[in-house]
Design an enzyme around this catalytic site. Structure first.
Site, short mmCIF file in Angstrom:
data_model
loop_
_atom_site.label_atom_id
_atom_site.label_comp_id
_atom_site.label_asym_id
_atom_site.label_seq_id
_atom_site.Cartn_x
_atom_site.Cartn_y
_atom_site.Cartn_z
N THR A 66 0.87 -1.19 0.00
CA THR A 66 0.00 0.00 0.00
C THR A 66 0.90 1.23 0.00
O THR A 66 2.05 1.17 0.43
CB THR A 66 -0.90 0.04 1.25
OG1 THR A 66 -0.05 0.06 2.39
CG2 THR A 66 -1.81 -1.16 1.32
N TRP B 99 -20.62 16.51 9.73
CA TRP B 99 -19.63 16.15 8.72
C TRP B 99 -19.86 16.92 7.42
O TRP B 99 -20.99 17.01 6.95
CB TRP B 99 -19.72 14.65 8.39
CG TRP B 99 -19.14 13.78 9.46
CD1 TRP B 99 -18.60 14.19 10.65
CD2 TRP B 99 -19.05 12.35 9.44
NE1 TRP B 99 -18.19 13.09 11.37
CE2 TRP B 99 -18.45 11.96 10.65
CE3 TRP B 99 -19.41 11.38 8.52
CZ2 TRP B 99 -18.20 10.62 10.97
CZ3 TRP B 99 -19.17 10.05 8.81
CH2 TRP B 99 -18.57 9.67 10.03
N GLU C 253 -5.86 -3.63 -1.04
CA GLU C 253 -6.31 -4.78 -0.22
C GLU C 253 -7.46 -5.54 -0.86
O GLU C 253 -7.82 -6.62 -0.39
CB GLU C 253 -6.77 -4.28 1.17
CG GLU C 253 -5.67 -3.78 2.07
CD GLU C 253 -5.38 -2.29 1.88
OE1 GLU C 253 -5.66 -1.77 0.77
OE2 GLU C 253 -4.86 -1.66 2.81
N LYS D 152 -14.93 17.74 10.04
CA LYS D 152 -15.88 17.72 11.15
C LYS D 152 -16.08 19.15 11.64
O LYS D 152 -15.27 19.68 12.38
CB LYS D 152 -15.37 16.82 12.27
CG LYS D 152 -15.23 15.37 11.82
CD LYS D 152 -14.71 14.47 12.92
CE LYS D 152 -14.22 13.17 12.32
NZ LYS D 152 -12.83 13.21 11.84
P1 AMP Z 1 -5.00 2.33 -3.00
O1 AMP Z 1 -4.93 1.09 -2.22
O2 AMP Z 1 -3.74 3.15 -2.92
O3 AMP Z 1 -5.42 2.12 -4.40
O4 AMP Z 1 -6.11 3.26 -2.33
C1 AMP Z 1 -7.42 2.82 -2.07
C2 AMP Z 1 -8.28 3.99 -1.71
O5 AMP Z 1 -8.50 4.83 -2.84
C3 AMP Z 1 -9.67 3.62 -1.26
O6 AMP Z 1 -9.71 3.19 0.08
C4 AMP Z 1 -10.43 4.92 -1.48
O7 AMP Z 1 -10.22 5.83 -0.43
C5 AMP Z 1 -9.78 5.47 -2.72
N1 AMP Z 1 -10.62 5.15 -3.88
C6 AMP Z 1 -10.47 4.17 -4.77
N2 AMP Z 1 -11.43 4.22 -5.72
C7 AMP Z 1 -12.22 5.26 -5.42
C8 AMP Z 1 -13.40 5.85 -5.99
N3 AMP Z 1 -13.95 5.38 -7.11
N4 AMP Z 1 -13.95 6.91 -5.37
C9 AMP Z 1 -13.41 7.41 -4.24
N5 AMP Z 1 -12.31 6.93 -3.66
C10 AMP Z 1 -11.71 5.87 -4.23
#
Ligand code: AMP
Length: 548
Positions: free
Chosen positions: A187, A448, A331, A443
């Site tokens: 990550t 929110w 994940e 917040k």
């Molecule tokens: P990563 O593991 O770096 O790809 O990040 C995952 C995170 O990206 C998720 O937990 C979301 O917060 C954000 N994310 C992924 N797809 C979307 C989406 N379509 N809309 C909003 N946030 C997203």
């Protein structure tokens, strides 16, 4: 009573064998920046993957579940590594070439990578790291680049093409346990150390099937997918393996990821599908607005990794390109949702569904958890943290070569669900709408405010190229929104105009009173808005903030 079905392990090896035979004529096309791209059939790629596996075993001594890293652009050789390494029982580890050097070193050492396959153009990045990489014994170099950068380095250096030349074109692929590790990604690690997610053969196989279903990307061998999403970002969203299952042709941009070459390759090669984060599509839109190109071959585009502004969807609709919103995480392999509206609706009726993050496939179970730990109803109103579970969702993080896998309380519930850290609502018919990352929610006075809603509304203004909204401390309300705005070239909108534009679309008490014009929104290593950088810039007094 057990079933009478055969117990055949779901493995990447089966995907490789299937793709190179049944879909042997499908193609991987890699952009070279020259007149003609490089074209290879799946039969060729499969055969070269087989020769690579032989070379890794016989010449480099790769054995068991050793980790083989890649530091590569999206190209045919990278697909070969995607197929060869897991199929021989080793573990593929794509490295994020945009990470800061110290994070890359940490990740390679944590994963205990024994081999790195690198593109020659990335040697300036790799060479200075090598003295710090404790476990790397071999570097394999592919494609153009200055090899002298590796002179005198400790690991043995090999040329990719020489290494795989003259190797056998068959391999006694081991019959692997489908639960064993096939690949891993870390990550991005916004806080603390990066965390390793290890995908199994089974999770990749099932995820690939889902990617290929009509309710997800739904492609077949008549399609060509332009894989812009890097192969180091959650396994290119599963595409290199999914394509080998159904014969979808791949168009790989290699290092030509700037808007102008992307526009050129779309016009020339006519992909029918593409996948990338919103910033790529923002950049491409600005490019084709200035220098028109025909993008209309791309009937569908999977857009995710960050919230897709509805204004971007509208702009692409006008170009004949339909953006389909998807949500996922490292994940979750990553496919978590896709926003195909239910059947039988008019375009106007479809719109409210298209702007959601989408609905969950059968392999992803979801629940919303409220502030007190209670499970919330799917009523389109109750907002809580999204938790998911399923066969391609992580149940733990990799503990490192010497350590044990671990399950931090803030990431995994006691009963085994993944806590996504995303806040949202789910409609009665199962469509997810995310309002924020838990850590990005504003917040204000106990209520929110959704930063995403404010950003989407701002990015609908014709003068706004990008907008990012973050929470900043406020004496009276505890937190208030700060709107940072990037104007399009030559645009003149001022704060009063933008605030007036938001009024009516956004509740009055949510309207930002702090504003800053910035040259560009800072981006993470995978091209998402990096809000922690904006928060820090604000805290350090680096932004020119107007308050009114
Ligand atoms: P990563 O593991 O770096 O790809 O990040 C995952 C995170 O990206 C998720 O937990 C979301 O917060 C954000 N994310 C992924 N797809 C979307 C989406 N379509 N809309 C909003 N946030 C997203």
């Amino acid at each position: 009573m057990l079933s009478t079905m055969q117990d055949v392990p779901l493995t990447v090896t089966r995907i490789l064998k299937h793709g190179m035979t049944i879909h042997g004529r499908s193609q991987v096309t890699t952009w070279t920046g020259e007149e003609e791209p490089q074209r290879r059939t799946f039969a060729d790629v499969g055969e070269r993957a087989t020769r690579l596996a032989n070379a890794l075993r016989d010449e480099l001594g790769v054995d068991g579940d050793q980790r083989v890293a890649t530091l590569m652009w999206n190209n045919a050789e990278h697909v070969e590594a995607y197929l060869a390494i897991p199929s021989m029982g080793a573990v593929l580890h794509p490295l994020n070439l945009r990470l800061p050097p110290e994070q890359l070193v940490w990740i390679v050492n944590h994963a205990a990578d024994r081999v790195v396959i690198a593109n020659g153009s990335l040697l300036p990045l790799l060479a200075p790291l090598l003295p710090h990489l404790k476990t790397v014994e071999h570097v394999v170099v592919s494609g153009p680049g200055d090899r002298s950068l590796l002179d005198g380095c400790a690991p043995r250096v090999h040329e990719y093409e020489e290494l795989i030349a003259d190797r056998p074109t068959t391999y006694a692929w081991p019959e692997l346990d489908e639960r064993s590790a096939a690949a891993m990604c870390y990550t991005s690690g916004t806080t603390g150390d990066p965390k390793g997610v290890v995908y199994s053969h089974r999770s990749i196989y099932l995820h690939s099937m889902q990617v290929n279903m009509a309710e997800s990307m739904g492609l077949n061998d008549k399609d060509t997918t332009l894989v812009v999403v890097p192969q180091f970002h959650v396994m290119a969203w599963g595409l290199p393996h999914a394509t080998f299952m159904t014969g979808i042709n791949m168009l790989m941009p290699d290092r030509f990821l700037q808007p102008a070459p992307l526009a050129e390759m779309i016009e020339r090669e006519k992909p029918t599908h593409a996948a990338a984060v919103p910033t790529i599509w923002q950049g491409l839109l600005a490019e084709v607005t200035a220098n028109p190109r025909d993008l209309s071959s791309m009937a569908s585009v999977t857009i995710g990794g960050a919230a897709c502004p509805p204004a971007l969807m509208e702009a692409y609709d006008k170009l004949g390109v339909r953006l389909c919103h998807a949500w996922g995480m490292t994940e979750t392999s990553p496919l978590g949702t896709m926003a195909h509206p239910p059947a039988g609706l008019t375009p106007e009726e479809e719109w409210p569904y298209r702007v959601t993050q989408g609905r969950f496939p059968a392999g992803v179970e979801a629940r919303l958890i409220g502030p007190g730990g209670e499970v919330l109803p799917w009523d389109g109103e109750s907002a809580g943290e999204l938790e998911v579970r399923g066969p391609w969702i992580a149940g733990a993080y990799y503990g490192g070569a010497a350590g044990e896998d671990f399950r931090p309380d803030d990431k995994f519930s006691e009963d085994g669900w993944l806590k996504t850290g995303d806040i949202g609502v789910i409609s009665t018919d199962g469509f997810l709408t995310l309002t924020d990352r838990a850590k990005d929610v504003i917040k204000s006075g106990g209520e929110w405010i959704s930063s995403v809603e404010l950003e989407n509304a701002l990015m609908a203004h014709p003068d706004v190229a990008e907008a990012a909204v973050v929470a900043v401390p406020d004496d009276r309300w505890s937190e208030r929104p700060l709107a940072t705005v990037v104007l399009k070239e030559g645009a003149t909108a001022d704060y009063e105009e933008l605030r007036a534009f938001l009024a009516g679309k956004i509740a009055k008490w949510q309207l930002p009173e702090r504003w800053a014009m910035i040259p560009a929104v800072p981006k993470t290593s995978v091209g998402k808005f990096d809000k922690k950088v904006i928060r820090k810039q604000y805290a350090d007094g680096e932004l020119d903030v107007t308050k009114f």
